[in-house]
Design an enzyme around this catalytic site. Sequence first.
Site, PDB file in Angstrom:
ATOM      1  N   SER A   1      11.540  -0.234   1.552  1.00  0.00           N
ATOM      2  CA  SER A   1      10.690  -1.274   0.952  1.00  0.00           C
ATOM      3  C   SER A   1      11.185  -2.694   1.191  1.00  0.00           C
ATOM      4  CB  SER A   1      10.554  -1.029  -0.550  1.00  0.00           C
ATOM      5  OG  SER A   1       9.809   0.151  -0.794  1.00  0.00           O
TER       6      SER A   1
ATOM      7  N   ASP B   1      -4.126   0.248  -7.837  1.00  0.00           N
ATOM      8  CA  ASP B   1      -3.147   1.325  -7.644  1.00  0.00           C
ATOM      9  C   ASP B   1      -3.779   2.615  -8.161  1.00  0.00           C
ATOM     10  OD1 ASP B   1      -1.053   3.102  -7.565  1.00  0.00           O
ATOM     11  OD2 ASP B   1       0.098   2.136  -9.165  1.00  0.00           O
TER      12      ASP B   1
END
Length: 548
Positions: free
Chosen positions: A279, A303
């Site tokens: 990430s 999300d």
Amino acid sequence: MKFGKAFSDSVIIGQSQRSRSPRERDPGWWLGKGRALLFASVLCLSSFILLWRLFRLTIIDGFGYRTLADSNRTREIIAHAPRGIFVDRTGKPLVQNEVTTRQNGPYAEIDYNREYPFGEALAHVLGYTGEVTKEELRDEYYSLRRYLPGDRIGRMGAEAVFEEKLHGRDGRELVEVDAAGQKVRMLGTVEAIPGETVMLSLDGTLSQVVAASFPAGGKGAVVVSNPQTGELLALYSSPSFNPNGFTLGQTPDQYETLLTNPDKPMFFRAIGGVYPPGSTFKLVTAVAALEEEAVSADTQIEDIGVIKIGVSSYPNWFFLQYGKTEGLVDIVHALQRSNDIYFYKAGEAVGIQKLGVWARKMGVGAPLGIEIAGEAGGLMPDAAWKKERFTSPADLEARNQLWFLGDTYHVAIGQGYLLTTPLQVNTWTNVIANGGNVCRPTIKKSPSDCREVGIKKETIQLITEGMIKACELGGTGWPLFGFSVPIACKTGTAEFGDPESKPHAWFTAFGPPQSPEISVTVLVEGTGEGSDVAAPIAKKILEEWFRR
């Protein structure tokens, strides 16, 4: 002729007697004048030979013999020049030269042993020295600089980079010796010229803290730099090695163990190891998406926990671990929470080609140009690369040569075929910290070459805000919550190889956000999540720096 009777036999006999030599008439002649004549002849011949020999020795061969005589009573003794030393950015010596001797026939010449007081903490970046080989001595570079058998040269790291400056110029002592070879008096001397002192950008004390903070027995790397200039403050690779073994001596078994160790302690992971960045790469994806206007500050993506494409699933880490979703997410919140769903869709919106363009601008996919040898370039994959890479009949049948949306998803969150070095992760972190410049990493105590990437100020501000929130309550960088100085950070957890293996732990950060003076990137191989494993290491390093 026939003689008559008038010539009697007596006359004939008399004439015969008169024809004899004096020696026959006088037996004492040999004992007198004859022997003297012979002696005089021999004496003259001998005198001539001696005179000729003397003429040859003094006139014809005199210079050569005088030179030989001088060399037999004089000796030239080498005064070996001490190698130049390294000092850190504060002036603290990072190496030492210990006086020793080198035997040259019956004479002991002053020499120096290289010692590394910081040991494993600076082993890879400083390197070590080794004796010059016969083959190298025949090389023009070494012969022109008058290297001698037994001299030591840099074999790795800064020792090799700065060889030209570190190598001094040997001196000479001309002494007179007696028949036993003992010194009688000094005839002349040429002073040795030591090598130069080289100031590096490194911080010796900070480097020791870095090494002490890294998990014992762990594998990985730490990069600490000045984000404004590219100057490296610490560069550590684990496992490390003791460079003193190469200069002070080690057994053949110790050397063999060092080379055959499966953990590769001499491998410079910080600049040569390539890994999926996890990430931490979302910083690059964020730049590409914002600059290409694929997303904006107001863009919100829901999300939904997991995206499904056919039989493939692409989940968010939070949903995978806790079964929860986070609703509508903007760019700042996505960086704060490292939301995978947001960056899947951001990667899809910008596309792999443009994502690759921005990644390369920020230093991905090629060596950055640090002075030390062994830097890897990593890999920024795209459709063209995949088509060239997978060409076997089996690949073609399985359509492995095609680039799929799922490949873009993986790259957008730092996975898939993407490979980077810890040095590259630190460099793109610095791009955010310094306002949009890629600075070539350097170990020299001087600003490096920096170039503008062309990132808008608003993009830098948005990403920095998300990184600051990542190190505050509610973010992923929990070990830095409440830190004494504001910190901007990004965690990373990168899967690799065997799915049963623990992922690589990443953490990269800089501070203070408004005027960055330090950036830290930590990688610990195969140990778990970045926030749990790598972030605590970075915290200790930042504590040491801001304690000053």
